[in-house]
Design a protein around this motif. Structure first.
Motif, PDB file in Angstrom:
ATOM      1  N   THR A  72      -3.302   4.170  -0.771  1.00 53.48           N
ATOM      2  CA  THR A  72      -4.039   3.776  -2.000  1.00 53.48           C
ATOM      3  C   THR A  72      -2.900   2.442  -2.632  1.00 53.48           C
ATOM      4  O   THR A  72      -1.982   2.441  -2.143  1.00 53.48           O
ATOM      5  CB  THR A  72      -4.219   4.951  -3.184  1.00 53.48           C
ATOM      6  OG1 THR A  72      -2.913   5.331  -3.315  1.00 53.48           O
ATOM      7  CG2 THR A  72      -5.067   5.970  -2.619  1.00 53.48           C
TER       8      THR A  72
ATOM      9  N   VAL B 218       0.805  -1.237  -0.079  1.00 58.29           N
ATOM     10  CA  VAL B 218       0.024  -0.123  -0.096  1.00 58.29           C
ATOM     11  C   VAL B 218       1.019   1.144   0.131  1.00 58.29           C
ATOM     12  O   VAL B 218       1.929   1.353   0.979  1.00 58.29           O
ATOM     13  CB  VAL B 218      -0.989  -0.164   1.027  1.00 58.29           C
ATOM     14  CG1 VAL B 218      -1.773   1.179   1.139  1.00 58.29           C
ATOM     15  CG2 VAL B 218      -1.815  -1.263   1.019  1.00 58.29           C
TER      16      VAL B 218
ATOM     17  N   ALA C  82      -7.177   1.193   1.379  1.00 54.95           N
ATOM     18  CA  ALA C  82      -7.053   0.339   0.272  1.00 54.95           C
ATOM     19  C   ALA C  82      -7.937  -0.852   0.510  1.00 54.95           C
ATOM     20  O   ALA C  82      -8.584  -1.415  -0.243  1.00 54.95           O
ATOM     21  CB  ALA C  82      -5.537  -0.155   0.297  1.00 54.95           C
TER      22      ALA C  82
END
Length: 339
Positions: free
Chosen positions: A15, A10, A50
């Motif tokens: 993200t 991540v 995420a």
């Protein structure tokens, strides 16, 4: 029954990279084809954003902590190994990026499994997983399947559409990984990277601009105009936000003491001994267009070329459009039109 685990690091902003989302699409395709269970394994400083973005894919296993925020073999391999064991994964799928590609082979060895890298397609056939990958600079492809488990697979970028499912509330399972002093012995002091305007290799760009050796040769007036060539090329890249490639002959000229474009390196090389990019459009300038160079263009959807020689390799059915013209004049006019 197979248990498929998609793994990804991540980013600092929480993200997933585009390449990871593309690999997730590949994992979903295989899970649906096999009727298998799909799980997601994430590692990083904070995986909550995420995890929410991929919640619809299945249960999420997470290794979190500052030790896993940066790319480092020891901690990345430990995280991937722990995620694979926690999910009881039989097939592990990840993006073919530099970070995972460095650690996943070691994980496969630790788990007594097997790994196949640079895969371009994944499918289910006769109830078995099947992967496709290229050999000899993508001039040949082969379909592979393995009985050994766990089977680790890395998926090349640009082969699948990025996953864009609706976010939700993830079913998150924390996986504990003890971090020792030896594992964090490698540290990152700083990240040195060019600004967006200075970057000339742009994998996500819609267009690839390839420069050939003709840019540095003598022109119609009997003189070479290398500085102007550099200005025209960089001007186009900045205005069109295109990615830059080069023929082997041009990048090799630097070692022969000839005038070269100073911003070119072997990382820009496209062809049989270089990269095989996957941009939507490609424009070759001052390139001969013979097979060793063109093989790197096989995944370019629309291919155009500018060359003074109407009988060059590009004219032999290798380019969709060939402009028989002076590349200097063409690019001056193109840059004017782009403003």
């Amino acid at each position: 029954m197979e248990t498929i685990l998609f793994c990804a690091p991540v980013a600092a902003d929480g993200t997933l990279a585009k390449a990871s989302l593309e690999a997730l699409s590949a994992a979903k395709t295989l899970a649906e084809g096999l009727g298998a269970t799909l799980a997601v394994g994430l590692f990083g400083a904070d995986v909550a954003p995420a995890a929410a973005a991929v919640a619809a894919c299945g249960p999420v296993f997470a290794v979190t902590g500052e030790a896993f925020a940066v790319a480092r073999y020891a901690t990345d391999a430990a995280a991937l190994e722990a995620l694979a064991k926690a999910a009881s994964a039989t097939i592990i799928i990840a993006a073919d990026d530099s970070r995972v590609s460095r650690a996943l082979p070691g994980v496969a060895a630790r788990l007594n499994g097997r790994i196949d890298a640079h895969v371009v397609a994944i499918a289910a056939k006769d109830g078995k997983p099947l992967v496709t990958r290229g050999y000899y600079r993508q001039r040949m492809t082969a379909e592979l399947t393995r009985a050994a488990r766990p089977w680790c697979v890395t998926v090349s970028g640009g082969c699948y559409a990025a996953y864009d499912g609706a976010p939700g509330q993830a079913s998150l399972t924390d996986v504990s990984v003890p971090v020792t002093e030896a594992m964090t012995r490698t540290t990152i002091k700083a990240v040195v990277a060019p600004s967006a305007d200075e970057q000339t290799i742009r994998p996500d760009a819609k267009m690839l601009f390839v420069a050939g050796a003709g840019w540095t040769k003598k022109q119609g007036d009997g003189a070479a105009h290398v500085p102007e060539a550099g200005q025209l090329i960089l001007g186009f890249l900045g205005k069109a936000k295109a990615s830059l490639g080069s023929s082997k002959s041009l990048v090799d000229m630097g070692g022969e003491g000839e005038s070269v474009l100073p911003f070119l390196t072997h990382l820009h090389q496209v062809g049989q001994t270089g990269a095989t990019p996957r941009h939507q459009k490609g424009l070759a300038t001052c390139c001969h267009g013979e097979e060793p160079h063109v093989v790197g263009w096989r995944f370019i959807t629309e291919r155009r070329a500018v060359n003074l020689d109407a009988a060059c390799g590009w004219a032999q059915g290798k380019a969709d459009v060939l402009y028989v013209a002076d590349a200097f004049e063409v690019m001056r006019r193109v840059n004017e039109l782009l403003g």
